[in-house]
Write an enzyme that holds these catalytic residues in place. Structure first.
Site, PDB file in Angstrom:
ATOM      1  N   HIS A   1     -64.870  70.247 -49.624  1.00 54.73           N
ATOM      2  CA  HIS A   1     -64.209  70.250 -50.932  1.00 54.73           C
ATOM      3  C   HIS A   1     -65.174  69.889 -52.052  1.00 54.73           C
ATOM      4  O   HIS A   1     -65.551  68.720 -52.218  1.00 54.73           O
ATOM      5  CB  HIS A   1     -63.028  69.275 -50.930  1.00 54.73           C
ATOM      6  CG  HIS A   1     -62.329  69.202 -52.240  1.00 54.73           C
ATOM      7  ND1 HIS A   1     -61.870  68.018 -52.787  1.00 54.73           N
ATOM      8  CD2 HIS A   1     -62.025  70.171 -53.163  1.00 54.73           C
ATOM      9  CE1 HIS A   1     -61.306  68.256 -53.958  1.00 54.73           C
ATOM     10  NE2 HIS A   1     -61.398  69.546 -54.206  1.00 54.73           N
TER      11      HIS A   1
ATOM     12  N   GLU B   1     -54.617  78.314 -53.563  1.00 54.53           N
ATOM     13  CA  GLU B   1     -54.136  77.165 -52.791  1.00 54.53           C
ATOM     14  C   GLU B   1     -52.776  77.451 -52.163  1.00 54.53           C
ATOM     15  O   GLU B   1     -51.762  76.824 -52.493  1.00 54.53           O
ATOM     16  CB  GLU B   1     -54.037  75.929 -53.693  1.00 54.53           C
ATOM     17  CG  GLU B   1     -55.359  75.258 -53.971  1.00 54.53           C
ATOM     18  CD  GLU B   1     -55.877  74.464 -52.782  1.00 54.53           C
ATOM     19  OE1 GLU B   1     -55.536  73.285 -52.658  1.00 54.53           O
ATOM     20  OE2 GLU B   1     -56.605  75.044 -51.967  1.00 54.53           O
TER      21      GLU B   1
ATOM     22  N   VAL C   1     -60.193  80.516 -52.067  1.00 58.48           N
ATOM     23  CA  VAL C   1     -59.137  81.389 -52.576  1.00 58.48           C
ATOM     24  C   VAL C   1     -57.947  80.538 -53.011  1.00 58.48           C
ATOM     25  O   VAL C   1     -58.024  79.306 -53.035  1.00 58.48           O
ATOM     26  CB  VAL C   1     -58.729  82.440 -51.518  1.00 58.48           C
ATOM     27  CG1 VAL C   1     -59.926  83.315 -51.176  1.00 58.48           C
ATOM     28  CG2 VAL C   1     -58.181  81.791 -50.253  1.00 58.48           C
TER      29      VAL C   1
ATOM     30  N   ASP D   1     -64.886  88.960 -52.788  1.00 57.32           N
ATOM     31  CA  ASP D   1     -63.685  88.695 -53.577  1.00 57.32           C
ATOM     32  C   ASP D   1     -62.740  89.880 -53.436  1.00 57.32           C
ATOM     33  O   ASP D   1     -63.179  91.027 -53.248  1.00 57.32           O
ATOM     34  CB  ASP D   1     -64.036  88.482 -55.047  1.00 57.32           C
ATOM     35  CG  ASP D   1     -62.894  87.839 -55.827  1.00 57.32           C
ATOM     36  OD1 ASP D   1     -62.890  86.600 -55.934  1.00 57.32           O
ATOM     37  OD2 ASP D   1     -62.018  88.571 -56.305  1.00 57.32           O
TER      38      ASP D   1
ATOM     39  N   MET E   1     -64.783  78.308 -59.022  1.00 58.57           N
ATOM     40  CA  MET E   1     -65.226  77.429 -57.949  1.00 58.57           C
ATOM     41  C   MET E   1     -66.205  78.126 -57.010  1.00 58.57           C
ATOM     42  O   MET E   1     -67.261  77.578 -56.670  1.00 58.57           O
ATOM     43  CB  MET E   1     -64.022  76.906 -57.153  1.00 58.57           C
ATOM     44  CG  MET E   1     -64.407  75.946 -56.029  1.00 58.57           C
ATOM     45  SD  MET E   1     -65.358  74.519 -56.618  1.00 58.57           S
ATOM     46  CE  MET E   1     -64.087  73.610 -57.477  1.00 58.57           C
TER      47      MET E   1
ATOM     48  N   ASN F   1     -64.970  70.930 -59.556  1.00 58.39           N
ATOM     49  CA  ASN F   1     -65.314  71.868 -60.615  1.00 58.39           C
ATOM     50  C   ASN F   1     -65.781  71.124 -61.875  1.00 58.39           C
ATOM     51  O   ASN F   1     -65.104  70.191 -62.314  1.00 58.39           O
ATOM     52  CB  ASN F   1     -64.084  72.726 -60.938  1.00 58.39           C
ATOM     53  CG  ASN F   1     -64.392  73.869 -61.854  1.00 58.39           C
ATOM     54  OD1 ASN F   1     -65.457  74.455 -61.817  1.00 58.39           O
ATOM     55  ND2 ASN F   1     -63.438  74.188 -62.715  1.00 58.39           N
TER      56      ASN F   1
ATOM     57  N   GLU G   1     -66.609  66.502 -50.616  1.00 60.45           N
ATOM     58  CA  GLU G   1     -65.903  65.804 -49.542  1.00 60.45           C
ATOM     59  C   GLU G   1     -65.937  66.669 -48.289  1.00 60.45           C
ATOM     60  O   GLU G   1     -65.614  67.860 -48.350  1.00 60.45           O
ATOM     61  CB  GLU G   1     -64.453  65.540 -49.957  1.00 60.45           C
ATOM     62  CG  GLU G   1     -64.328  64.588 -51.137  1.00 60.45           C
ATOM     63  CD  GLU G   1     -62.898  64.463 -51.651  1.00 60.45           C
ATOM     64  OE1 GLU G   1     -62.517  63.364 -52.060  1.00 60.45           O
ATOM     65  OE2 GLU G   1     -62.170  65.478 -51.644  1.00 60.45           O
TER      66      GLU G   1
ATOM     67  N   SER H   1     -58.137  71.435 -52.036  1.00 63.27           N
ATOM     68  CA  SER H   1     -58.059  70.086 -52.603  1.00 63.27           C
ATOM     69  C   SER H   1     -56.752  69.396 -52.250  1.00 63.27           C
ATOM     70  O   SER H   1     -56.615  68.198 -52.469  1.00 63.27           O
ATOM     71  CB  SER H   1     -58.189  70.147 -54.121  1.00 63.27           C
ATOM     72  OG  SER H   1     -57.120  70.897 -54.683  1.00 63.27           O
TER      73      SER H   1
ATOM     74  N   LYS I   1     -54.633  81.510 -47.037  1.00 66.49           N
ATOM     75  CA  LYS I   1     -55.814  80.961 -46.388  1.00 66.49           C
ATOM     76  C   LYS I   1     -55.828  81.251 -44.888  1.00 66.49           C
ATOM     77  O   LYS I   1     -56.870  81.595 -44.313  1.00 66.49           O
ATOM     78  CB  LYS I   1     -55.896  79.446 -46.645  1.00 66.49           C
ATOM     79  CG  LYS I   1     -56.197  79.087 -48.094  1.00 66.49           C
ATOM     80  CD  LYS I   1     -56.270  77.583 -48.276  1.00 66.49           C
ATOM     81  CE  LYS I   1     -56.471  77.181 -49.738  1.00 66.49           C
ATOM     82  NZ  LYS I   1     -57.791  77.557 -50.257  1.00 66.49           N
TER      83      LYS I   1
ATOM     84  N   ASN J   1     -58.934  62.594 -55.167  1.00 63.16           N
ATOM     85  CA  ASN J   1     -57.597  62.849 -55.718  1.00 63.16           C
ATOM     86  C   ASN J   1     -56.590  61.791 -55.291  1.00 63.16           C
ATOM     87  O   ASN J   1     -55.612  61.529 -55.995  1.00 63.16           O
ATOM     88  CB  ASN J   1     -57.116  64.246 -55.318  1.00 63.16           C
ATOM     89  CG  ASN J   1     -57.864  65.335 -56.053  1.00 63.16           C
ATOM     90  OD1 ASN J   1     -58.360  65.118 -57.155  1.00 63.16           O
ATOM     91  ND2 ASN J   1     -57.970  66.501 -55.452  1.00 63.16           N
TER      92      ASN J   1
END
Length: 513
Positions: free
Chosen positions: A151, A103, A101, A39, A20, A154, A163, A130, A108, A201
């Site tokens: 958002h 979920e 990173v 990263d 992503m 992928n 979004e 998401s 986060k 979603n």
């Protein structure tokens, strides 16, 4: 100072150089934005840049970019040594930082605190979550007003939608800036409220969840439902092929999460089947076996039985309860060369064909006072030019089902025979999709037109939910839902106020209050 979304010097930091993160980096770099990659894994940033470079240079081969444009875009992707151990000082001058990173809210929010220690006070911090609450993420910030959701889907270079989610603490200017940056990246940037699943979603609950319910009730099998929804309604993929593509290890937890986040809203209720199949490792394409088998990586679809021959002397009586559907059915079966009896009551020995809307064959037969043993139902809602759906009831004689199948298949038409169900297959799945879309409009998750466009881009549906409702007719969708609700007594099928009011007033489902 205010951030200019169109500035040639706009700089974005991305934390997370996985699929992503690197997808967002590629899209941003191609839009003329400088990207700093970080990263936790050493060397991941360089690897991500190299992958992006290969994809960008491939566009030169396709004539989508010039060599100079491609090399300039690649040069704008800059790996850094920033990370949990080294800190994020490299992001000190970023205008926007996007986290991509794991979920987990704890990971986060820890990252959020590290970023706030080094970035400018006017730097926007966005989460690519998401499934998590943007407000919960922002609440952990020193300056929550600058935190929002951004958002992407992928793969980000191909999925042309993003979004933009403002939590209850997010400043309006931050949302506007992110919308402009998303548009600069060539995406449809859509504003969404901070609700579970956001737009895409959330809207996707109707298609797969209702299909799973149909299988659970023994109405039709996986492949039968997929054939109906692709060949009759025009979806690119059937619900079970889609679940196999996504993988149940992703789809089932998402179903459970949205159901729980909406305090067990019945419309989103999952079924036991997906939990069992996930536990059994039947995840889909990634494991070589899901709802379908994938020998050699290719889907293996079960063969359909051959259509029977039309019996000698077969006759048909078509119900006139729904005149438009009856006329459509009469025209469609004319090619079979079967006599159609036109009396007010069914002639002796005739196959009784009903055309219910939302009802099952049992309810329709009893409502018309006809012999259930000779009654079948045909779904006419989406026309009869392609695949046709034939429904039996528990009392229908097998010879009647066979004759009806043969008559509907005459002329080379594909026919799917299903067991008794309010709303057949296509009617009930379409109604579920429209109803959820309508309730999203009612909840102000997004504007009606934005809901439709987001679903078309994010899920690949032939029409967004409200467009689908308008095409079928809001009054018909309402009738299907009300018949299903009457039969099951399940609040899963209660109609959204947005749909109910507009159907009764004869309004387009895009009409505002």
């Amino acid at each position: 100072m205010a951030i200019d979304p169109q500035s040639p010097s706009l700089t974005i930091g991305i934390v997370g150089a996985g699929v992503m993160g690197r997808g967002i980096a590629q899209v941003a770099a191609e839009a003329g934005i400088t990207v700093l990659l970080a990263d936790a894994r050493k060397g991941a940033g360089e690897e991500a840049r190299d992958v992006c470079a290969g994809l960008i240079r491939r566009k030169v081969e396709k004539g989508q970019l010039t060599p100079a444009e491609a090399e300039a875009a690649i040069a704008r992707i800059r790996p850094t040594d920033a990370g949990p151990e080294a800190g994020y000082a490299a992001f000190a001058h970023c205008d926007l930082v996007i986290e991509a990173v794991a979920e987990r809210i704890d990971i986060k929010t820890a990252l959020l605190r590290d970023l706030e220690a080094v970035v400018r006070d006017d730097c926007i911090i966005a989460t690519n979550t998401s499934s998590l609450s943007v407000t919960a993420f922002a609440a952990a910030a020193r300056l929550p007003g600058r935190v929002a959701g951004f958002h992407f889907f992928n793969p980000a270079p191909l999925m042309k939608i993003v979004e933009v989610i403002g939590g209850v603490l997010t400043d309006e200017g931050v949302v506007e800036t992110l919308l402009a940056i998303g548009q600069r990246m060539g995406h449809f940037a859509v504003r969404a409220s901070d609700t579970p699943g956001f737009i895409v979603n959330h809207a996707g609950r109707g298609y797969t969840t209702e299909a799973l319910r149909i299988v659970q009730e023994g109405i039709a099998g996986f492949a039968e439902i997929d054939r109906i929804m692709t060949e009759t309604v025009g979806f690119r993929m059937g619900p079970f092929e889609l679940l196999d593509l996504t993988g149940l290890d992703v789809s089932h937890p998402a179903m459970e999460a949205i159901y729980r986040q909406y305090y067990e809203e019945p419309r989103y209720r999952p079924v036991v089947m997906t939990a069992q199949r996930q536990t059994g490792g039947l995840l889909g394409r990634k494991t070589g076996r899901g709802f379908y088998a994938y020998p050699g990586g290719k889907i293996e679809r079960p063969a359909e039985p051959a259509a029977p021959a039309v019996p000698d002397g077969a006759t048909v009586w078509i119900s006139q309860r729904h005149p438009a559907a009856a006329a459509l059915l009469k025209e469609a079966i004319g090619a079979a060369g079967v006599a159609i009896k036109t009396g007010e009551r069914p002639a002796a020995g005739a196959v009784i064909m009903l055309t219910p809307l939302g009802e099952d064959c049992t309810t329709a037969a009893l409502a018309e006072g006809v012999d259930p043993a000779r009654a079948v139902a045909v779904d006419c809602l989406f026309g009869l030019e392609k695949r046709r759906t034939l429904m039996r009831n528990p009392a229908t004689a097998q010879e009647v089902v066979t004759a009806a199948h043969a008559i509907l298949a005459a002329g080379g038409h594909a026919v799917t025979v299903i067991n008794d169900s309010p709303g057949f297959v296509a009617q009930r799945i379409a109604a579920a999709i429209v109803n959820i879309g309508a309730d999203m409009a009612q909840q102000r998750v997004a504007q009606p037109a934005d809901i439709d466009r987001a679903v078309e881009l994010g899920l690949g549906y032939p029409k967004g939910p409200l467009k689908l409702g308008n095409a079928v007719g809001p009054t018909r969708i309402l009738a299907i839902l009300e018949a299903m609700h009457d039969f099951y007594g399940d609040p899963r099928y209660r109609s959204s106020p947005w749909l109910k009011r507009r159907a009764r007033l004869g309004l387009d489902l895009h009409a505002g209050d």
